[in-house]
Structure formats: structure tokens, C-alpha cells
Design an enzyme around this catalytic site. Structure first.
Site, PDB file in Angstrom:
ATOM      1  N   ASP A   1      -5.300   7.754  -5.536  1.00 32.30           N
ATOM      2  CA  ASP A   1      -5.516   9.174  -5.218  1.00 32.30           C
ATOM      3  C   ASP A   1      -6.395   9.306  -3.957  1.00 32.30           C
ATOM      4  OD1 ASP A   1      -5.542  11.925  -5.527  1.00 32.30           O
ATOM      5  OD2 ASP A   1      -6.820  11.942  -7.311  1.00 32.30           O
TER       6      ASP A   1
ATOM      7  N   THR B   1      -2.855   2.582 -14.785  1.00 34.21           N
ATOM      8  CA  THR B   1      -3.318   1.208 -15.092  1.00 34.21           C
ATOM      9  C   THR B   1      -4.579   0.812 -14.328  1.00 34.21           C
ATOM     10  OG1 THR B   1      -1.915   0.128 -13.426  1.00 34.21           O
ATOM     11  CG2 THR B   1      -0.956   0.473 -15.618  1.00 34.21           C
ATOM     12  N   GLY B   2      -5.171   1.751 -13.598  1.00 29.78           N
ATOM     13  CA  GLY B   2      -6.444   1.482 -12.914  1.00 29.78           C
ATOM     14  C   GLY B   2      -7.574   2.126 -13.692  1.00 29.78           C
TER      15      GLY B   2
ATOM     16  N   TYR C   1      -7.679   4.661 -15.447  1.00 31.33           N
ATOM     17  CA  TYR C   1      -7.303   5.177 -16.765  1.00 31.33           C
ATOM     18  C   TYR C   1      -7.006   4.087 -17.796  1.00 31.33           C
ATOM     19  CZ  TYR C   1      -7.236  10.079 -15.172  1.00 31.33           C
ATOM     20  OH  TYR C   1      -7.577  11.339 -14.718  1.00 31.33           O
TER      21      TYR C   1
ATOM     22  N   ASP D   1       0.871  -1.176   0.000  1.00 31.80           N
ATOM     23  CA  ASP D   1       0.000   0.000   0.000  1.00 31.80           C
ATOM     24  C   ASP D   1       0.907   1.224   0.000  1.00 31.80           C
ATOM     25  OD1 ASP D   1      -1.632   2.131   0.616  1.00 31.80           O
ATOM     26  OD2 ASP D   1      -2.650   1.117   2.274  1.00 31.80           O
ATOM     27  N   ILE D   2       0.798   2.049  -1.005  1.00 35.01           N
ATOM     28  CA  ILE D   2       1.733   3.182  -1.129  1.00 35.01           C
ATOM     29  C   ILE D   2       1.575   4.178   0.019  1.00 35.01           C
ATOM     30  CG2 ILE D   2       0.371   4.733  -2.610  1.00 35.01           C
ATOM     31  CD1 ILE D   2       3.099   4.969  -4.256  1.00 35.01           C
TER      32      ILE D   2
ATOM     33  N   GLY E   1      -9.310   5.244  -6.286  1.00 34.62           N
ATOM     34  CA  GLY E   1      -8.045   4.535  -6.426  1.00 34.62           C
ATOM     35  C   GLY E   1      -6.970   5.018  -5.475  1.00 34.62           C
TER      36      GLY E   1
ATOM     37  N   ASN F   1      -5.582  13.235 -11.008  1.00 36.16           N
ATOM     38  CA  ASN F   1      -6.173  13.727 -12.256  1.00 36.16           C
ATOM     39  C   ASN F   1      -5.905  15.231 -12.331  1.00 36.16           C
ATOM     40  OD1 ASN F   1      -8.534  15.251 -11.109  1.00 36.16           O
ATOM     41  ND2 ASN F   1      -8.993  13.194 -10.326  1.00 36.16           N
TER      42      ASN F   1
HETATM   43  N1  AR6 Z   1      -1.277   1.666  -3.016  1.00 34.47           N
HETATM   44  C1  AR6 Z   1      -0.701   1.305  -4.183  1.00 34.47           C
HETATM   45  N2  AR6 Z   1      -1.412   1.162  -5.322  1.00 34.47           N
HETATM   46  C2  AR6 Z   1      -2.739   1.372  -5.283  1.00 34.47           C
HETATM   47  C3  AR6 Z   1      -3.418   1.752  -4.106  1.00 34.47           C
HETATM   48  C4  AR6 Z   1      -2.620   1.896  -2.921  1.00 34.47           C
HETATM   49  N3  AR6 Z   1      -3.159   2.260  -1.748  1.00 34.47           N
HETATM   50  N4  AR6 Z   1      -4.744   1.876  -4.393  1.00 34.47           N
HETATM   51  C5  AR6 Z   1      -4.887   1.587  -5.708  1.00 34.47           C
HETATM   52  N5  AR6 Z   1      -3.688   1.271  -6.244  1.00 34.47           N
HETATM   53  P1  AR6 Z   1      -5.770   4.307 -10.165  1.00 34.47           P
HETATM   54  P2  AR6 Z   1      -5.057   5.748 -12.650  1.00 34.47           P
HETATM   55  C6  AR6 Z   1      -3.341   0.886  -7.633  1.00 34.47           C
HETATM   56  O1  AR6 Z   1      -7.132   4.058 -10.690  1.00 34.47           O
HETATM   57  O2  AR6 Z   1      -5.329   4.554 -13.473  1.00 34.47           O
HETATM   58  C7  AR6 Z   1      -8.311   8.356  -9.625  1.00 34.47           C
HETATM   59  O3  AR6 Z   1      -9.682   8.475  -9.375  1.00 34.47           O
HETATM   60  C8  AR6 Z   1      -4.425   0.313  -8.502  1.00 34.47           C
HETATM   61  O4  AR6 Z   1      -4.636  -1.057  -8.213  1.00 34.47           O
HETATM   62  O5  AR6 Z   1      -5.616   4.745  -8.764  1.00 34.47           O
HETATM   63  O6  AR6 Z   1      -3.816   6.554 -12.919  1.00 34.47           O
HETATM   64  C9  AR6 Z   1      -7.652   9.684  -9.956  1.00 34.47           C
HETATM   65  O7  AR6 Z   1      -8.262  10.764  -9.281  1.00 34.47           O
HETATM   66  C10 AR6 Z   1      -3.823   0.512  -9.895  1.00 34.47           C
HETATM   67  O8  AR6 Z   1      -2.928  -0.561 -10.200  1.00 34.47           O
HETATM   68  O9  AR6 Z   1      -5.008   5.451 -11.062  1.00 34.47           O
HETATM   69  C11 AR6 Z   1      -7.834   9.792 -11.427  1.00 34.47           C
HETATM   70  O10 AR6 Z   1      -9.083  10.333 -11.775  1.00 34.47           O
HETATM   71  C12 AR6 Z   1      -2.977   1.765  -9.750  1.00 34.47           C
HETATM   72  O11 AR6 Z   1      -2.931   2.039  -8.343  1.00 34.47           O
HETATM   73  C13 AR6 Z   1      -7.735   8.368 -11.904  1.00 34.47           C
HETATM   74  O12 AR6 Z   1      -8.147   7.560 -10.797  1.00 34.47           O
HETATM   75  C14 AR6 Z   1      -3.505   2.977 -10.458  1.00 34.47           C
HETATM   76  O13 AR6 Z   1      -4.934   2.991 -10.421  1.00 34.47           O
HETATM   77  C15 AR6 Z   1      -6.323   7.968 -12.250  1.00 34.47           C
HETATM   78  O14 AR6 Z   1      -6.315   6.688 -12.785  1.00 34.47           O
END
Ligand code: AR6
Length: 185
Positions: free
Chosen positions: A40, A128-129, A131, A16-17, A38, A30
Site C-alpha cells: 500500500d 500475507t504481510g 495481516y 515489484d508491483i 507494505g 486497509n
Molecule cells: N510489490 C509487490 N509486493 C509487495 C511490495 C511491492 N512493492 N511491497 C510489499 N509486498 P502487506 P497485507 C508484499 O503487508 O498483509 C498495509 O499497511 C509483501 O511482501 O503489504 O494485506 C495496508 O495499509 C507481502 O507478501 O499487505 C494494510 O493496513 C504482500 O505484499 C495492511 O498493510 C502483502 O503484504 C495490509 O496487509
């Protein structure tokens, strides 16, 4: 998994970051910088309201954050002293400059850290989540960008990729093995 690149330790791990003790952690934000789901959402929840306050001041000063750029706030209640907020590209098929924009998100986050004298940093898997950037392709870009920056600058003590799921970790591990010709890891 750990490899040494010059004076820098490159580490890939599941975790967990928000719990990382590197000087900075990177947020996959974003352009509004107003938080979201996610990683963020998790960073703003764990770090408390100060991070959002600082984000609002940044937006008031310079407007929304273009894709691929990076800004910095303090870490609020997090162990990490700083959060570097960057915006990865939204995947739309691969012909809209997504690869270069993802490269820029990693590169500009590292440049900003370096500029601020931050020597250890943790990244999530940007884009990769929500987006939807295909993770194999994203992992190769992420690792190549970070490896090249580490070797060119020889500045960081540690760069960490903190993958949320075991499957994502395995994708990054395989991408690293391919990138380094199967020698390291
Ligand atoms: N620690 C590490 N990785 C995580 C955690 C955590 N606590 N939680 C989720 N992930 P995403 P994006 C991973 O969707 O694709 C947001 O709403 C997750 O499993 O967080 O860049 C923003 O506000 C995935 O592998 O980011 C933007 O609107 C990775 O983090 C949008 O999502 C990225 O997933 C950005 O989308």
C-alpha cells in the site's frame, strides 16, 4: 512461470508491483483507504498524491471500504492506468471467515476490472504481510479464485501475481502445481 488458460496468460513472477505495465494493479489496502505500509505504502509513494485524493473522495462518498470489497482509482504516475484497492482479512486463527473474505477480495477485484473493461491486471499476495494470513493457505485461495474466474469469463489477456520475495514465489508456484494436479507449470 506462465500458463495459458483459454485466452488468458496466468503469470507468477518475483517483482515489484509498482513497476508493472498491466492496465491495472491491485493494492492490498486497509478499510480507511488512507494508505499504510507494505505494498500500500509503495503504491502511494510511486503513484503520487493523486491516488490518495481519489481514495478520499471515495471514502467521502461511500464510507470506509469493507473487507473483501474493491474500488478503483487512476494510477497517478504509475505505468498502470488504474489501481484497484481491495481489503484482505486480518488473520485471526482461521475461524472468522478469513478464507471467504480473501476469496472475495480477489473475486471482487477481478469483477470490477471486468466491469471497467480492464483486460490485464497484477495482484500482490493480499493479506500475507501485515495481516499475517498464512501464505500457503492464502496462495491456494488466491490461485483457485483467479483460475476459476479466468476460465468462467474468458475475458482477460493477462493476470499476473507479482510476489515480492523469492520464497513467496516458490510457495505460489507449489500451490499452483498442487491445484493443477502437477500437470502445468
Ligand atoms: N510489490 C509487490 N509486493 C509487495 C511490495 C511491492 N512493492 N511491497 C510489499 N509486498 P502487506 P497485507 C508484499 O503487508 O498483509 C498495509 O499497511 C509483501 O511482501 O503489504 O494485506 C495496508 O495499509 C507481502 O507478501 O499487505 C494494510 O493496513 C504482500 O505484499 C495492511 O498493510 C502483502 O503484504 C495490509 O496487509
Amino acid at each position: 512461470m506462465e500458463v495459458r488458460l483459454g485466452s488468458t496468460l496466468l503469470r507468477l513472477m518475483v517483482g515489484d508491483i509498482t513497476q508493472q505495465d498491466t492496465e491495472a494493479i491491485v493494492n492490498a489496502a486497509n478499510s480507511s483507504l488512507m494508505g499504510g505500509g507494505g505494498v500500500d505504502g509503495a503504491i502511494h509513494r510511486a503513484g503520487g498524491p493523486q491516488i490518495l485524493e481519489e481514495c478520499k473522495q471515495i471514502v467521502a462518498r461511500q464510507g470506509s471500504l469493507p473487507t473483501g470489497q474493491a474500488v478503483i482509482t487512476t494510477g497517478g504516475k504509475l505505468k498502470a492506468r488504474y489501481v484497484i484497492h481491495t481489503v484482505g482479512p486480518i488473520w485471526s486463527g482461521g475461524n472468522r471467515g478469513e478464507d471467504e473474505l480473501l476469496h472475495n477480495a480477489y473475486y471482487n477485484s477481478l469483477s470490477l476490472a471486468r466491469e471497467k473493461g480492464i483486460r490485464s491486471i497484477s495482484f500482490p499476495s493480499i493479506s500475507t504481510g501485515a495481516y499475517r494470513f498464512p501464505i500457503e493457505r492464502a496462495a491456494t485461495i488466491a490461485l483457485k479464485t483467479v483460475r476459476d474466474f479466468i476460465l468462467e469469463n474468458n475475458f482477460f489477456t493477462e493476470v499476473r501475481f507479482v510476489l515480492f520475495r523469492e520464497d513467496d514465489f516458490k510457495v505460489y508456484q507449489r500451490a499452483w502445481e498442487k491445484l493443477s494436479g502437477g500437470i502445468e507449470g
